[in-house]
Scaffold this active site. Structure first.
Site, PDB file in Angstrom:
ATOM      1  N   TYR A 150      27.697   0.793  -9.118  1.00 59.65           N
ATOM      2  CA  TYR A 150      28.676   1.624  -8.007  1.00 59.65           C
ATOM      3  C   TYR A 150      27.789   2.913  -7.911  1.00 59.65           C
ATOM      4  O   TYR A 150      27.320   3.381  -8.785  1.00 59.65           O
ATOM      5  CB  TYR A 150      29.875   1.712  -8.767  1.00 59.65           C
ATOM      6  CG  TYR A 150      30.796   2.634  -7.970  1.00 59.65           C
ATOM      7  CD1 TYR A 150      31.159   2.341  -6.893  1.00 59.65           C
ATOM      8  CD2 TYR A 150      31.072   4.058  -8.477  1.00 59.65           C
ATOM      9  CE1 TYR A 150      32.215   3.138  -5.965  1.00 59.65           C
ATOM     10  CE2 TYR A 150      32.033   4.862  -7.656  1.00 59.65           C
ATOM     11  CZ  TYR A 150      32.377   4.307  -6.446  1.00 59.65           C
ATOM     12  OH  TYR A 150      33.308   5.186  -5.501  1.00 59.65           O
ATOM     13  N   TYR A 160      34.653   9.063 -12.462  1.00 59.42           N
ATOM     14  CA  TYR A 160      34.100   7.905 -13.064  1.00 59.42           C
ATOM     15  C   TYR A 160      33.708   7.871 -14.407  1.00 59.42           C
ATOM     16  O   TYR A 160      33.231   7.318 -15.012  1.00 59.42           O
ATOM     17  CB  TYR A 160      33.102   7.882 -11.838  1.00 59.42           C
ATOM     18  CG  TYR A 160      32.835   6.174 -11.778  1.00 59.42           C
ATOM     19  CD1 TYR A 160      33.667   5.157 -11.427  1.00 59.42           C
ATOM     20  CD2 TYR A 160      31.437   5.714 -12.246  1.00 59.42           C
ATOM     21  CE1 TYR A 160      33.443   3.771 -11.352  1.00 59.42           C
ATOM     22  CE2 TYR A 160      31.116   4.530 -12.423  1.00 59.42           C
ATOM     23  CZ  TYR A 160      32.068   3.352 -11.752  1.00 59.42           C
ATOM     24  OH  TYR A 160      31.757   1.930 -11.699  1.00 59.42           O
TER      25      TYR A 160
HETATM   26  P1  NAI Z   1      37.397  -6.664 -13.793  1.00 56.04           P
HETATM   27  O1  NAI Z   1      38.137  -5.863 -14.877  1.00 56.04           O
HETATM   28  O2  NAI Z   1      38.149  -7.748 -12.863  1.00 56.04           O
HETATM   29  O3  NAI Z   1      36.166  -7.368 -14.534  1.00 56.04           O
HETATM   30  C1  NAI Z   1      35.400  -6.568 -15.471  1.00 56.04           C
HETATM   31  C2  NAI Z   1      35.039  -7.721 -16.738  1.00 56.04           C
HETATM   32  O4  NAI Z   1      34.253  -7.234 -17.670  1.00 56.04           O
HETATM   33  C3  NAI Z   1      36.519  -8.455 -17.053  1.00 56.04           C
HETATM   34  O5  NAI Z   1      36.399  -9.571 -16.928  1.00 56.04           O
HETATM   35  C4  NAI Z   1      36.289  -8.268 -18.604  1.00 56.04           C
HETATM   36  O6  NAI Z   1      36.975  -9.191 -19.457  1.00 56.04           O
HETATM   37  C5  NAI Z   1      34.770  -8.129 -18.789  1.00 56.04           C
HETATM   38  N1  NAI Z   1      34.400  -7.518 -20.092  1.00 56.04           N
HETATM   39  C6  NAI Z   1      34.658  -6.417 -20.677  1.00 56.04           C
HETATM   40  N2  NAI Z   1      34.136  -6.531 -21.924  1.00 56.04           N
HETATM   41  C7  NAI Z   1      33.257  -7.535 -22.108  1.00 56.04           C
HETATM   42  C8  NAI Z   1      32.351  -8.012 -22.947  1.00 56.04           C
HETATM   43  N3  NAI Z   1      32.228  -7.419 -24.111  1.00 56.04           N
HETATM   44  N4  NAI Z   1      31.820  -9.156 -22.920  1.00 56.04           N
HETATM   45  C9  NAI Z   1      31.898  -9.777 -21.805  1.00 56.04           C
HETATM   46  N5  NAI Z   1      32.947  -9.424 -20.644  1.00 56.04           N
HETATM   47  C10 NAI Z   1      33.291  -8.361 -20.928  1.00 56.04           C
HETATM   48  O7  NAI Z   1      37.217  -5.661 -12.602  1.00 56.04           O
HETATM   49  P2  NAI Z   1      35.859  -5.844 -11.545  1.00 56.04           P
HETATM   50  O8  NAI Z   1      36.119  -4.624 -10.676  1.00 56.04           O
HETATM   51  O9  NAI Z   1      36.040  -7.176 -10.761  1.00 56.04           O
HETATM   52  O10 NAI Z   1      34.619  -5.381 -12.138  1.00 56.04           O
HETATM   53  C11 NAI Z   1      33.468  -6.327 -12.225  1.00 56.04           C
HETATM   54  C12 NAI Z   1      32.181  -5.335 -12.105  1.00 56.04           C
HETATM   55  O11 NAI Z   1      32.080  -4.699 -10.668  1.00 56.04           O
HETATM   56  C13 NAI Z   1      32.229  -4.227 -13.009  1.00 56.04           C
HETATM   57  O12 NAI Z   1      30.489  -3.982 -13.400  1.00 56.04           O
HETATM   58  C14 NAI Z   1      32.374  -3.138 -12.322  1.00 56.04           C
HETATM   59  O13 NAI Z   1      31.915  -1.829 -12.707  1.00 56.04           O
HETATM   60  C15 NAI Z   1      32.022  -3.389 -10.924  1.00 56.04           C
HETATM   61  N6  NAI Z   1      32.286  -2.626  -9.650  1.00 56.04           N
HETATM   62  C16 NAI Z   1      33.755  -2.553  -9.711  1.00 56.04           C
HETATM   63  C17 NAI Z   1      34.185  -1.819  -8.426  1.00 56.04           C
HETATM   64  C18 NAI Z   1      35.795  -1.683  -8.380  1.00 56.04           C
HETATM   65  O14 NAI Z   1      36.074  -0.509  -7.694  1.00 56.04           O
HETATM   66  N7  NAI Z   1      36.410  -2.410  -8.924  1.00 56.04           N
HETATM   67  C19 NAI Z   1      33.037  -1.100  -7.677  1.00 56.04           C
HETATM   68  C20 NAI Z   1      31.760  -1.285  -7.918  1.00 56.04           C
HETATM   69  C21 NAI Z   1      31.291  -2.051  -9.067  1.00 56.04           C
END
Ligand code: NAI
Length: 266
Positions: A150, A160
């Site tokens: 991000y 953030y």
């Molecule tokens: P999400 O909440 O659906 O996905 C985050 C995932 O990380 C979850 O599936 C969670 O179980 C997993 N996770 C957490 N701790 C863990 C661990 N110890 N081992 C394995 N998995 C673990 O949310 P999202 O938004 O799909 O996030 C995916 C990526 O995208 C993240 O890196 C987030 O920072 C990034 N991102 C998200 C944005 C947004 O606005 N939603 C914008 C830019 C980047």
């Protein structure tokens, strides 16, 4: 619409929690494009989310792994190669979590123990993933590794919090490991995605206001999770073989904007 861009490719996808997750959409698109994949998430997330349902739909094995555990990662990549029938062509790291944000600690009052856990989960896990793949020689030649980032890595977005530093570290790992992985003809990049309504995204204070602001600031509007999945598919395909060590903005133009008349109109 499928163009079979990933026909015959084998992938491992981290981070699909529910149908809003970016990784969920990426998994669906990769399979639609002809890939076979394994899905993985932390054991606790497997109990909460709908990942098993996604696994059934995509005919993908779900393998629990805490991405901060080297032993779990070794098991994951070993089993994935067995199940998929060979080395891995692509990996998506879509993992992010901030303990201080979750527990409402402000940036000027962070608990360092939690900060270290945040870095471990959100950034160091990416190094662990790559180091494990590297040591096991588990990636195919011309394979592709992508992590989601991000723009708070470069600019200040106060709410953030410590996730900004997590993303800066994540992007730096992509550059540094990208150098070493090039030896094995594997590319490593981060995709810097627009704000997206997901569990991790919505956890940030004032997310909806910020989402609307970014949407107006971006000439093409915010990029959706589905569009991000399309971009990931191109990064996993053979059409982007020479792209490595980059942070690639996928944000409708947000990162290069100074002022938007749309915002001034209000
Ligand atoms: P999400 O909440 O659906 O996905 C985050 C995932 O990380 C979850 O599936 C969670 O179980 C997993 N996770 C957490 N701790 C863990 C661990 N110890 N081992 C394995 N998995 C673990 O949310 P999202 O938004 O799909 O996030 C995916 C990526 O995208 C993240 O890196 C987030 O920072 C990034 N991102 C998200 C944005 C947004 O606005 N939603 C914008 C830019 C980047």
């Amino acid at each position: 619409m499928s163009t079979n861009l990933l026909a015959g490719k084998r992938g491992v996808i981290f981070g699909a929690l529910d149908d809003k997750s970016i990784a969920w959409k990426v998994a669906e698109r990769c399979v639609e494009e002809g890939a076979t994949i394994t899905l993985t998430n932390a054991p606790v997330a497997l109990r909460m989310g709908g990942i098993q349902e996604l696994g059934k739909k995509l005919n993908a094995e779900v393998i629990p792994a805490d991405a901060t555990s080297e032993a779990d990662l070794e098991k994951l990549f070993g089993e994935s190669q067995e199940i998929l029938g060979g080395k891995i062509d692509f990996v998506l790291h879509a993992i992010g979590m901030s303990l201080n944000v979750r527990k409402n600690r402000t940036y000027t009052d962070l608990k360092y123990e939690w900060m270290q856990k945040t870095f471990d989960i959100s950034a160091i896990s990416f190094h662990k993933v790559m180091q494990q793949l590297y040591k096991m020689d588990a990636m195919s030649e011309w394979g592709s590794i992508v992590a989601l980032s991000y723009i708070a890595a470069q600019r200040t977005f106060p709410d953030y919090s410590e996730m900004a530093e997590s993303k800066a570290l994540l992007e730096s790992f992509a550059r540094s490991f990208g150098y070493h992985f090039a030896e094995k003809k594997v590319r490593v990049n981060t995709i810097s995605q627009s704000p997206t309504v997901t569990t991790a995204g919505s956890g940030i204070k004032g997310f909806q206001e910020f989402f609307d602001y970014a949407d107006k600031m971006s000439p093409l509007g915010n990029a959706s999770a589905e569009a991000c999945a399309d971009y990931c598919v191109t990064m996993f395909s053979d059409l982007t073989r020479m792209v490595t060590m980059q942070n690639l903005y996928h944000d409708g133009g947000f990162s290069n904007m100074g002022m938007s008349p749309k915002l001034l109109e209000e």
